[in-house]
Design a protein around this motif. Structure first.
Motif, mmCIF file in Angstrom:
data_model
loop_
_atom_site.group_PDB
_atom_site.id
_atom_site.type_symbol
_atom_site.label_atom_id
_atom_site.label_comp_id
_atom_site.label_asym_id
_atom_site.label_seq_id
_atom_site.Cartn_x
_atom_site.Cartn_y
_atom_site.Cartn_z
ATOM 1 N N SER A 96 -68.861 -8.103 -24.297
ATOM 2 C CA SER A 96 -67.305 -7.662 -24.646
ATOM 3 C C SER A 96 -67.036 -8.602 -25.959
ATOM 4 O O SER A 96 -67.788 -9.477 -26.171
ATOM 5 C CB SER A 96 -66.694 -8.412 -23.597
ATOM 6 O OG SER A 96 -66.581 -7.753 -22.130
ATOM 7 N N CYS A 97 -66.107 -7.977 -26.646
ATOM 8 C CA CYS A 97 -65.565 -8.372 -27.938
ATOM 9 C C CYS A 97 -64.206 -8.257 -28.010
ATOM 10 O O CYS A 97 -63.702 -7.268 -28.144
ATOM 11 C CB CYS A 97 -66.479 -7.625 -29.111
ATOM 12 S SG CYS A 97 -65.798 -7.981 -30.656
ATOM 13 N N ALA A 98 -63.560 -9.550 -27.856
ATOM 14 C CA ALA A 98 -62.212 -9.394 -27.788
ATOM 15 C C ALA A 98 -61.832 -9.627 -29.479
ATOM 16 O O ALA A 98 -62.293 -10.367 -30.260
ATOM 17 C CB ALA A 98 -61.696 -10.643 -27.181
ATOM 18 N N ALA A 99 -60.926 -8.817 -29.893
ATOM 19 C CA ALA A 99 -60.449 -8.521 -31.282
ATOM 20 C C ALA A 99 -59.142 -8.636 -31.459
ATOM 21 O O ALA A 99 -58.415 -8.389 -30.490
ATOM 22 C CB ALA A 99 -61.062 -7.288 -31.983
ATOM 23 N N SER A 100 -58.441 -9.013 -32.784
ATOM 24 C CA SER A 100 -57.212 -9.020 -33.001
ATOM 25 C C SER A 100 -56.786 -7.501 -32.742
ATOM 26 O O SER A 100 -57.545 -6.655 -33.194
ATOM 27 C CB SER A 100 -57.156 -9.519 -34.358
ATOM 28 O OG SER A 100 -57.497 -8.729 -35.332
ATOM 29 N N ALA A 101 -55.613 -7.497 -32.620
ATOM 30 C CA ALA A 101 -54.883 -5.992 -32.543
ATOM 31 C C ALA A 101 -54.797 -5.370 -33.909
ATOM 32 O O ALA A 101 -55.041 -4.126 -33.935
ATOM 33 C CB ALA A 101 -53.290 -6.260 -32.176
ATOM 34 N N ARG A 102 -54.688 -6.220 -34.747
ATOM 35 C CA ARG A 102 -54.714 -5.660 -35.991
ATOM 36 C C ARG A 102 -56.199 -4.901 -36.472
ATOM 37 O O ARG A 102 -56.423 -3.979 -36.960
ATOM 38 C CB ARG A 102 -54.586 -6.642 -37.194
ATOM 39 C CG ARG A 102 -54.430 -6.318 -38.661
ATOM 40 C CD ARG A 102 -53.971 -7.295 -39.634
ATOM 41 N NE ARG A 102 -55.170 -8.269 -39.563
ATOM 42 C CZ ARG A 102 -56.235 -8.482 -40.418
ATOM 43 N NH1 ARG A 102 -56.476 -7.401 -41.051
ATOM 44 N NH2 ARG A 102 -57.070 -9.419 -40.172
ATOM 45 N N ILE A 103 -57.300 -5.431 -36.094
ATOM 46 C CA ILE A 103 -58.521 -4.965 -36.219
ATOM 47 C C ILE A 103 -58.645 -3.527 -35.266
ATOM 48 O O ILE A 103 -59.098 -2.724 -35.860
ATOM 49 C CB ILE A 103 -59.831 -6.081 -35.997
ATOM 50 C CG1 ILE A 103 -59.679 -7.042 -36.798
ATOM 51 C CG2 ILE A 103 -60.944 -5.392 -35.882
ATOM 52 C CD1 ILE A 103 -60.696 -8.247 -36.696
ATOM 53 N N VAL A 104 -58.526 -3.835 -34.214
ATOM 54 C CA VAL A 104 -58.731 -2.717 -33.094
ATOM 55 C C VAL A 104 -57.609 -1.405 -33.683
ATOM 56 O O VAL A 104 -58.515 -0.238 -33.492
ATOM 57 C CB VAL A 104 -58.146 -3.108 -31.633
ATOM 58 C CG1 VAL A 104 -58.246 -1.878 -30.962
ATOM 59 C CG2 VAL A 104 -58.830 -4.300 -31.250
ATOM 60 N N SER A 105 -56.533 -1.488 -34.217
ATOM 61 C CA SER A 105 -55.792 -0.497 -34.629
ATOM 62 C C SER A 105 -56.157 0.107 -35.829
ATOM 63 O O SER A 105 -55.660 1.113 -36.342
ATOM 64 C CB SER A 105 -54.183 -0.892 -34.661
ATOM 65 O OG SER A 105 -54.156 -2.049 -35.444
ATOM 66 N N THR A 106 -56.872 -0.376 -36.657
ATOM 67 C CA THR A 106 -57.395 -0.155 -37.994
ATOM 68 C C THR A 106 -58.871 0.507 -38.277
ATOM 69 O O THR A 106 -58.824 1.391 -38.928
ATOM 70 C CB THR A 106 -57.150 -1.203 -38.892
ATOM 71 O OG1 THR A 106 -55.868 -1.694 -38.744
ATOM 72 C CG2 THR A 106 -57.127 -0.827 -40.405
#
Length: 127
Positions: free
Chosen positions: A21-31
């Motif tokens: 699993s890789c938890a990422a910031s919302a900014r990264i995921v959405s971009t």
């Protein structure tokens, strides 16, 4: 500020499975396009898989095709890598990463620059 954190690595026997699993910031995921790469001692970085924002484009490196599955849950800001039928040659540190390129380029082209990457999680396949 840590923006991508991997988990789920470990030691398994050949033929076994792991889910990273890789938890990422919302900014990264959405971009960005997101993906996984790995690096074993003494070897060059190897792209494993990549997925575009919507999940409609997925590509795998030849060495893992048919055994690994990449997915993403944008609502949970998480990237996954399901790894089945693991082999000793899959042993490496696995990293999640984000890129401005397409999923095809990220998965299949060497030397793709990453905008962000995690710190890695060790995967060891051994009996």
């Amino acid at each position: 500020q840590v923006e991508m954190v991997e988990s789920g690595g470990g030691l398994v026997q050949p033929g076994g499975s792991l889910r990273l699993s890789c938890a990422a910031s919302a900014r990264i995921v959405s971009t960005y396009t997101m993906g996984w790469f790995r690096q074993a001692p003494g070897k060059e970085r190897e792209s494993v898989a990549a997925i575009n924002w919507s999940g409609s484009e997925i590509y795998y490196g030849d060495s893992v095709k048919g055994r690994f599955t990449i997915s993403r849950d944008n609502a949970e800001n998480t990237l996954y890598l399901q790894m089945n039928n693991l082999k000793p040659e899959d042993t490496a540190v696995y990293f999640c990463a984000a890129s401005r390129t397409t999923a095809q380029v990220m998965a299949l082209s060497p030397g793709v620059p990453y905008i962000y990457r995690g710190q890695g999680t060790q995967v060891t396949i051994s009996s």
